[in-house]
Design a protein around this motif. Structure first.
Motif, PDB file in Angstrom:
ATOM      1  N   GLY A  51     -11.723   1.245  -9.755  1.00  0.00           N
ATOM      2  CA  GLY A  51     -10.261   1.176  -9.717  1.00  0.00           C
ATOM      3  C   GLY A  51      -9.771  -0.076  -9.011  1.00  0.00           C
ATOM      4  N   TYR A  52     -10.433  -0.396  -7.890  1.00  0.00           N
ATOM      5  CA  TYR A  52     -10.020  -1.589  -7.137  1.00  0.00           C
ATOM      6  C   TYR A  52     -10.228  -2.855  -7.961  1.00  0.00           C
ATOM      7  CZ  TYR A  52      -9.950  -5.331  -3.749  1.00  0.00           C
ATOM      8  OH  TYR A  52      -9.651  -6.512  -3.104  1.00  0.00           O
TER       9      TYR A  52
ATOM     10  N   ILE B  97     -20.023   3.046  -2.345  1.00  0.00           N
ATOM     11  CA  ILE B  97     -18.615   3.322  -2.615  1.00  0.00           C
ATOM     12  C   ILE B  97     -18.521   4.150  -3.887  1.00  0.00           C
ATOM     13  CG2 ILE B  97     -16.329   2.281  -2.965  1.00  0.00           C
ATOM     14  CD1 ILE B  97     -17.640   1.484  -0.335  1.00  0.00           C
ATOM     15  N   PRO B  98     -17.743   5.241  -3.885  1.00  0.00           N
ATOM     16  CA  PRO B  98     -17.611   6.036  -5.118  1.00  0.00           C
ATOM     17  C   PRO B  98     -17.208   5.158  -6.306  1.00  0.00           C
ATOM     18  CG  PRO B  98     -16.556   7.156  -3.278  1.00  0.00           C
ATOM     19  CD  PRO B  98     -16.959   5.800  -2.773  1.00  0.00           C
ATOM     20  N   LYS B  99     -17.847   5.372  -7.439  1.00  0.00           N
ATOM     21  CA  LYS B  99     -17.632   4.483  -8.588  1.00  0.00           C
ATOM     22  C   LYS B  99     -16.167   4.415  -8.989  1.00  0.00           C
ATOM     23  CE  LYS B  99     -19.168   3.198 -13.185  1.00  0.00           C
ATOM     24  NZ  LYS B  99     -20.064   3.414 -14.314  1.00  0.00           N
ATOM     25  N   GLU B 100     -15.501   5.554  -8.980  1.00  0.00           N
ATOM     26  CA  GLU B 100     -14.087   5.572  -9.375  1.00  0.00           C
ATOM     27  C   GLU B 100     -13.256   4.670  -8.456  1.00  0.00           C
ATOM     28  OE1 GLU B 100     -10.438   8.778  -9.755  1.00  0.00           O
ATOM     29  OE2 GLU B 100     -12.511   9.494  -9.756  1.00  0.00           O
ATOM     30  N   GLN B 101     -13.622   4.680  -7.175  1.00  0.00           N
ATOM     31  CA  GLN B 101     -12.862   3.884  -6.195  1.00  0.00           C
ATOM     32  C   GLN B 101     -13.117   2.385  -6.372  1.00  0.00           C
ATOM     33  OE1 GLN B 101     -13.643   5.089  -2.166  1.00  0.00           O
ATOM     34  NE2 GLN B 101     -12.058   3.768  -1.300  1.00  0.00           N
ATOM     35  N   ARG B 102     -14.398   2.007  -6.488  1.00  0.00           N
ATOM     36  CA  ARG B 102     -14.699   0.579  -6.622  1.00  0.00           C
ATOM     37  C   ARG B 102     -14.229   0.049  -7.973  1.00  0.00           C
ATOM     38  NH1 ARG B 102     -20.390   2.933  -6.787  1.00  0.00           N
ATOM     39  NH2 ARG B 102     -21.275   2.442  -8.836  1.00  0.00           N
TER      40      ARG B 102
ATOM     41  N   ILE C 222     -11.683  -1.154   1.099  1.00  0.00           N
ATOM     42  CA  ILE C 222     -12.549  -0.485   0.127  1.00  0.00           C
ATOM     43  C   ILE C 222     -14.024  -0.698   0.473  1.00  0.00           C
ATOM     44  CG2 ILE C 222     -13.165  -0.308  -2.312  1.00  0.00           C
ATOM     45  CD1 ILE C 222     -10.290   0.539  -1.684  1.00  0.00           C
TER      46      ILE C 222
ATOM     47  N   ASN D  59       0.830  -1.205   0.000  1.00  0.00           N
ATOM     48  CA  ASN D  59       0.000   0.000   0.000  1.00  0.00           C
ATOM     49  C   ASN D  59       0.868   1.261   0.000  1.00  0.00           C
ATOM     50  OD1 ASN D  59      -2.304  -1.478  -0.006  1.00  0.00           O
ATOM     51  ND2 ASN D  59      -2.723  -1.277   2.172  1.00  0.00           N
TER      52      ASN D  59
ATOM     53  N   GLU E 148       1.105   3.950  -9.636  1.00  0.00           N
ATOM     54  CA  GLU E 148      -0.112   4.378 -10.321  1.00  0.00           C
ATOM     55  C   GLU E 148       0.116   4.506 -11.830  1.00  0.00           C
ATOM     56  OE1 GLU E 148      -3.121   4.815  -9.446  1.00  0.00           O
ATOM     57  OE2 GLU E 148      -3.065   4.740  -7.271  1.00  0.00           O
TER      58      GLU E 148
END
Length: 887
Positions: free
Chosen positions: A458-459, A451-456, A438, A287, A294
């Motif tokens: 991305g994961y 969960i914000p779409k970008e975050q989920r 997450i 992490n 990135e």
């Protein structure tokens, strides 16, 4: 560089050493201080996000302070050997993590930190100094922050101190903090200060006069007591002030570029952390490097140019390999699939998602998952994969499915878990946080839409990339280590079998469990009354403290040595006292009945589903031996040695019109021992279908076979099974309640009669020491790092594992092969029945009554043909309506 973190190496190591239990690994190395140090470091890196890092250490050489005052730090006890041994380890860890550390003769770590901090401040950087030593508060400014970790209620928090914070808490400035030390001294460093001046007096003086020298000039203004002490101790105060002052202008050779944070995680770090068993730190370390990677991830096909949403694809192209990862709740599935070029992302309601999943499966020659069995449950699939796997001929053929968690388990069966982020650490160049970071965990688990779409998104995309990258590397390693056949022919098809077993469940009579619970409750009340009668009073029988007081203080029974927490009332202690007082028998019965009631009679009721069946979960990746584990609830652990324990099985019954058809391997581990050792007497005894325990008794006690008594047979049985587990003479003496000398003679006589067994066991140890792992006849590996331990007890434990692992692991392989064979044969022969339970060496089917006899023949046949041994592999079958009636 704009921000640097400086770390007081000795201080944080000391704090970790005394704050964590004294841990040692299989090689006998102590590691608790290093582990704690890294925990604090990684947590601080995450919070501070510095661009550079340097660690300072003390050296043994005397410093300028010792020249001024020989007694400086003279009261400190010698560093414990267990901590000193960890200093080379932490240096190796830091080197491999590319973290600079500084140490210099004549300087303390504090002086190195002080000098670095001042120069960094002058260079325009923000500075954070991490230390458990509050002496460093004197370095605090508007740009230099001191971080002091502290633990309260087992939770570690870090307090921040800029100059204003020091003033707020101590009522003096950081510079005046040195003056305080000059007046009141420091017992930890043996700085004398002025005798009789404590923090309250010292603070009052410095608040008023700011320096020791100015206070001395105004000594007549002080109260009589402090004034006299200052006059008498002024030289000591001046010396103490010098001793307490951290140098900030030392001659140090360094370059700021050397401290840049780069490449914390690398292959060498991974290998070292694996060796040190720091498995839980790897995801945390990954992490830390996530931001660094990135840009790298975007280059690896996760950018917008090659990103598509599944429902927008009019034609899904056929691909050789697709990696699929998803997260699911009751309302939504979010799924990512990566094929090496294009990444597909899709979200929808579970019911509407199925056609899309079907398309993915049908248009992918090979699918890569993290948990194959979970996929089978979530999308209700199975037999087609099983049949495809059954048709595979050799290693050159493409697998229809790859489960990376199962592959990682076979390669490293001693790991605590096979989380995706951990596998990604080793087999891909992509970092990933834990899924719970997450989506949350347990009661705090969030819905996908929260969960914000970008975050989920991305994961899940990163997860799919890890799967795709890891698959080839894992398959290659499986082939190199000759585990590929075990993976493809046993473990992968078994996931399908286990899914079907879990889905089917086993019918459970909830009313029978309730009745038994009430009966056990009445039994507990009766036992309670008897125990109180012998004790002469009521007390909490479940409280070790109260029970210990009753047994060893009031009833005066002979007790083991009293520990810090009171007398031990563990089962082994009470067993030795069984004949000393009748109360002991009732206490043991009380405990047994209490466990039966809470764990089984009451506990199992919580797992009875709406369909009236219990659906346990079988875990493939838990036991290092290869054995399956049953959880939620554990149906493999229901006691059967006592009549009361067996009663629990009465609640498990076949549904109407069906019967339980079961079979249990007879002495499979002893048969494997005979096969592997090739001992002629042992092998022939099984070929002649002799009673192996009676024969062993005849051999060991030097008497004719027909004259062996039941007691002698029981003793021989204990020896037979004890040998498999590397039992010691002391262990056998405890099992048989005989002297150690007699037990030793039993074992010596055993090996004299079965010399090839002794040779096989010795060779197993020698081979495991040479390779670092044991092997079953099917190629399953079991790493045994304990064999390299410097500690005798740990090493001896490793030797017992080396003796047993080929046998117990081989038995696990055979029952798994048998399960696959039975699953396949039931379908081929058109029998209306399914496997519903596996309990170690026993398989149980639920079969339509008219097919029961045929199923029994099939079950015993397939189990007995699961492996070719030099002795008969025997499975004893039965047909019953109730599990209690199974023999």
């Amino acid at each position: 560089m704009k921000k640097i973190l400086l770390m007081d190496g000795n201080s944080i190591l000391n704090r970790a050493f005394y704050g964590l239990p004294l841990l040692s690994d299989e090689k006998g190395r102590y590691t608790n201080a290093v582990f704690g140090f890294l925990l604090v470091l990684l947590k601080t890196l995450e919070a501070e996000k510095p661009e550079a890092l340097a660690v300072a250490f003390d050296r043994k050489a005397p410093t300028f302070r010792h020249e001024l005052y020989q007694e400086y730090k003279g009261t400190r006890s010698r560093m414990p050997e267990e901590l000193a041994a960890q200093l080379p380890i932490i240096r190796e860890v830091l080197q491999k993590m590319n973290i600079s550390f500084l140490e210099q003769d004549g300087l303390e770590a504090d002086d190195i930190l002080g000098t670095l901090a001042r120069r960094a401040e002058e260079a325009g950087m923000e500075v954070s100094i991490l230390s458990g030593d509050r002496d460093l508060l004197q370095l605090a400014t508007e740009k230099i922050k001191i971080l002091i970790p502290s633990t309260k209620a087992k939770k570690t928090e870090t307090k921040e101190y800029y100059a204003k914070d020091v003033l707020a808490e101590y009522e003096v400035t950081p510079q005046e903090f040195i003056e305080l030390k000059g007046l009141m001294g420091d017992t930890s460093d043996n700085i004398p200060g002025i005798a009789g001046v404590g923090i309250k007096t010292a603070t009052a003086i410095i608040k008023e006069y700011h320096t020791i020298e100015n206070a001395y000039l105004h000594v007549d203004e002080l109260k009589k007591g402090p004034a006299a002490k200052l006059r008498e101790g002024i030289e000591s105060a001046r010396l103490s002030k010098i001793l307490a002052t951290i140098a900030t202008d030392c001659e140090l050779s360094f370059a700021w570029e050397d401290f840049k944070l780069e490449g914390l995680y690398n292959e060498a770090v991974y290998e070292l952390f694996q060796d040190l068993k720091f498995h839980s730190l790897l995801p945390k370390l990954m992490n830390q490097t996530r931001q660094e990677r990135e840009g790298e991830l975007k280059k690896e096909s996760a950018d917008e140019a090659v990103f598509a949403e599944l429902e927008k694809l009019t034609r899904l192209p056929q691909k050789e390999r697709r990696a699929v990862y998803y997260h699911m709740d009751d309302e939504r599935i979010a799924l990512a699939a990566f094929d090496g070029e294009e990444c597909i992302y899709y979200e929808d309601h579970p019911a509407r998602m199925l056609p899309s999943v079907e398309r993915l499966i049908s248009h992918s020659e090979q699918l890569v998952f993290h948990d194959f069995k979970k996929i089978l449950h979530d999308f209700d699939r199975g037999r087609e994969f099983f049949e495809q796997l059954q048709k595979l001929g050799g290693e050159e053929e493409k697998l229809p499915v790859v489960d990376i968690s199962l592959a990682a388990y076979l390669l490293n069966p001693n790991e605590s878990d096979y989380a995706l982020e951990k596998i990604g650490c080793q087999y891909s160049a992509i970092s990933l946080p834990a899924e719970e970071e997450i989506f949350g965990k347990g009661k705090s688990r969030a819905s996908i839409s929260a969960i914000p779409k970008e975050q989920r998104q991305g994961y899940l995309v990163r997860a799919a990339h890890i799967l795709w990258q890891s698959a080839e590397a894992l398959l290659k390693e499986l082939k190199e280590r000759r585990l590929y056949a075990l993976y493809t022919r046993v473990e992968l098809p078994l996931a399908v079998v286990l899914k079907e077993m879990e889905k089917e469940g086993v019918e459970t009579d909830a009313a029978a469990l309730l009745d038994y619970s009430r009966m056990l409750g009445e039994q507990l009340e009766e036992l309670e009354a008897k125990i109180y009668g012998y004790a002469g009073r009521q007390f909490n029988i479940n409280s070790p403290k109260q029970l210990g007081e009753v047994l060893f203080e009031e009833l005066k029974l002979k007790s083991p040595k009293k520990g810090k927490s009171g007398y031990s009332t563990a089962a082994e202690v009470l067993e030795k006292l069984r004949k000393e007082h009748p109360i002991i028998e009732y206490i043991l019965e009380y405990r047994a009945a209490g466990k039966l009631k809470s764990t089984y009679a009451d506990g199992l009721l919580n797992y009875v589903g709406k369909d009236g069946r219990i659906h346990t979960t079988y875990k493939q990746t838990v036991a290092g031996t290869g054995r399956l584990s049953s959880i939620d609830p554990n149906l493999q652990n229901i006691p059967i040695r006592t009549k009361e324990g067996r009663e629990i099985r009465r609640a498990f019954l076949a549904k109407e019109g069906y019967s339980f058809v079961g079979a249990d391997y007879s002495q499979i581990e002893l048969r494997l021992l005979a096969h592997l050792s090739e001992d002629e007497i042992f092998v022939q005894a099984y070929r002649d279908d002799l009673d192996i325990h009676r024969m062993t008794a005849a051999q060991v006690f030097h008497i004719p076979f027909e004259q062996v008594t039941d007691l002698q047979r029981r003793s021989a049985k204990a020896v037979n099974f004890g040998i498999v587990y590397g039992i010691s003479d002391y262990g056998l003496s405890q099992d048989l309640n005989i002297s150690v000398k007699e037990a030793r003679e039993y074992i010596e006589n055993y090996f004299e009669k079965y010399p090839k067994v002794k040779t096989f066991l010795d060779q197993s140890i020698a081979e495991a020491k040479g390779k670092g792992y044991s092997l079953t006849m099917f190629g399953r590996i079991r790493p045994i790092p304990e064999l390299k331990s410097a500690q005798y007890m740990v090493r001896s434990f490793g030797e017992r594992i080396a003796m047993n692992a080929p046998i117990q692991g081989g038995a696990a392989d055979i029952i798994k092969i048998a399960m696959n064979r039975v699953y396949s044969a039931l379908e081929k022969e058109g029998i209306r029945g399914k496997i519903v339970l596996q309990v170690h060496d026993e398989l149980i089917l639920e079969v339509a009554d008219e097919d029961a006899e045929k199923a029994k023949e099939l079950l015993t046949r397939e189990m007995q043909q699961a492996a070719e041994l030099k002795v008969p592999l025997v499975a004893e079958g039965y047909i019953v309506k109730n599990w209690f009636d199974a023999k």
